[in-house]
Scaffold this active site. Structure first.
Site, PDB file in Angstrom:
ATOM      1  N   ARG A   1       0.822  -1.206  -0.358  1.00  0.00           N
ATOM      2  CA  ARG A   1       0.058   0.183   0.288  1.00  0.00           C
ATOM      3  C   ARG A   1       1.307   1.233  -0.011  1.00  0.00           C
ATOM      4  O   ARG A   1       1.564   1.004   0.667  1.00  0.00           O
ATOM      5  CB  ARG A   1      -0.896  -0.073   1.157  1.00  0.00           C
TER       6      ARG A   1
ATOM      7  N   ILE B   1       2.175   4.904   0.962  1.00  0.00           N
ATOM      8  CA  ILE B   1       2.144   5.365   2.487  1.00  0.00           C
ATOM      9  C   ILE B   1       1.354   6.651   1.851  1.00  0.00           C
ATOM     10  O   ILE B   1       0.320   6.954   3.452  1.00  0.00           O
ATOM     11  CB  ILE B   1       3.205   5.770   2.645  1.00  0.00           C
TER      12      ILE B   1
ATOM     13  N   HIS C   1       7.509   1.710 -10.788  1.00  0.00           N
ATOM     14  CA  HIS C   1       6.252   0.987  -9.460  1.00  0.00           C
ATOM     15  C   HIS C   1       4.670   1.138 -10.680  1.00  0.00           C
ATOM     16  O   HIS C   1       5.138   2.038 -10.958  1.00  0.00           O
ATOM     17  CB  HIS C   1       6.324   1.649  -8.267  1.00  0.00           C
TER      18      HIS C   1
HETATM   19  P1  5GP Z   1       6.446   8.340  -7.806  1.00  0.00           P
HETATM   20  O1  5GP Z   1       5.885   9.674  -7.581  1.00  0.00           O
HETATM   21  O2  5GP Z   1       7.347   7.632  -7.875  1.00  0.00           O
HETATM   22  O3  5GP Z   1       5.381   8.051  -9.245  1.00  0.00           O
HETATM   23  O4  5GP Z   1       5.479   7.845  -7.121  1.00  0.00           O
HETATM   24  C1  5GP Z   1       6.533   7.099  -5.671  1.00  0.00           C
HETATM   25  C2  5GP Z   1       5.413   6.875  -4.822  1.00  0.00           C
HETATM   26  O5  5GP Z   1       6.594   5.984  -3.746  1.00  0.00           O
HETATM   27  C3  5GP Z   1       4.796   7.685  -3.987  1.00  0.00           C
HETATM   28  O6  5GP Z   1       2.991   7.734  -4.422  1.00  0.00           O
HETATM   29  C4  5GP Z   1       4.756   8.045  -2.008  1.00  0.00           C
HETATM   30  O7  5GP Z   1       3.575   7.838  -1.429  1.00  0.00           O
HETATM   31  C5  5GP Z   1       5.478   6.462  -2.033  1.00  0.00           C
HETATM   32  N1  5GP Z   1       6.171   6.504  -1.175  1.00  0.00           N
HETATM   33  C6  5GP Z   1       7.237   6.926  -1.029  1.00  0.00           C
HETATM   34  N2  5GP Z   1       7.632   6.510  -0.284  1.00  0.00           N
HETATM   35  C7  5GP Z   1       7.605   5.210   1.164  1.00  0.00           C
HETATM   36  C8  5GP Z   1       7.273   4.511   1.656  1.00  0.00           C
HETATM   37  O8  5GP Z   1       8.441   4.134   2.237  1.00  0.00           O
HETATM   38  N3  5GP Z   1       6.941   3.751   1.742  1.00  0.00           N
HETATM   39  C9  5GP Z   1       5.453   3.558   1.041  1.00  0.00           C
HETATM   40  N4  5GP Z   1       4.330   2.101   1.601  1.00  0.00           N
HETATM   41  N5  5GP Z   1       5.152   4.414  -0.252  1.00  0.00           N
HETATM   42  C10 5GP Z   1       6.599   5.400  -0.183  1.00  0.00           C
END
Ligand code: 5GP
Length: 121
Positions: free
Chosen positions: A30, A32, A101
């Site tokens: 999930r 965060i 991701h």
């Molecule tokens: P991006 O912005 O790279 O597409 O998405 C990164 C996602 O990782 C964000 O939605 C952010 O909330 C999530 N995220 C960042 N650090 C953590 C963490 O330590 N744990 C979890 N579960 N999600 C994280």
């Protein structure tokens, strides 16, 4: 290019996460900071930094992320109503963690287009 990120630490159980799925190639947990009632990140266990690093040798692992999304959709009851999967790339794409991701967002109807600002080209 591959560098260790916080997601490698989640894979290695060095930091906690709410894990909803795991197999030999992928992990889903999930987000965060959820942006939908169901918001999970589906990641390959191999650290691929960005979409720009996807190639013929890791394409199967990336395709597998969609297999996991389809499984989760069926298991959690979102397959028929629908859901969104998104992968951001680099700065303009909004990427903040450099381990690819698939965001899987479900549980509400989402708008399109995803940006709020006026398109200027
Ligand atoms: P991006 O912005 O790279 O597409 O998405 C990164 C996602 O990782 C964000 O939605 C952010 O909330 C999530 N995220 C960042 N650090 C953590 C963490 O330590 N744990 C979890 N579960 N999600 C994280």
């Amino acid at each position: 290019m591959s560098a260790e990120t916080i997601f490698t630490k989640i894979i290695n159980r060095e930091i906690p996460a709410d894990i909803v799925y795991e197999d030999d190639q992928a992990l889903a947990f999930r987000d965060i900071n959820p942006q939908a009632p169901f918001h999970v990140l589906i990641i390959p266990k191999t650290a691929i930094a960005t979409i720009n690093d996807i190639n013929d040798s890791n394409a199967a692992e990336v395709g597998h992320l969609y297999v996991v999304a389809a499984k989760l959709a069926k298991e959690h009851g979102f397959a028929d109503d629908g859901y969104r999967v998104v992968m951001n790339c680099n700065n303009h794409g909004g990427q903040t963690v450099y381990h690819i991701h698939l965001h899987m967002l479900a549980g509400k109807a989402m708008g399109w287009p995803p940006y709020q600002d006026t398109l200027k080209v």
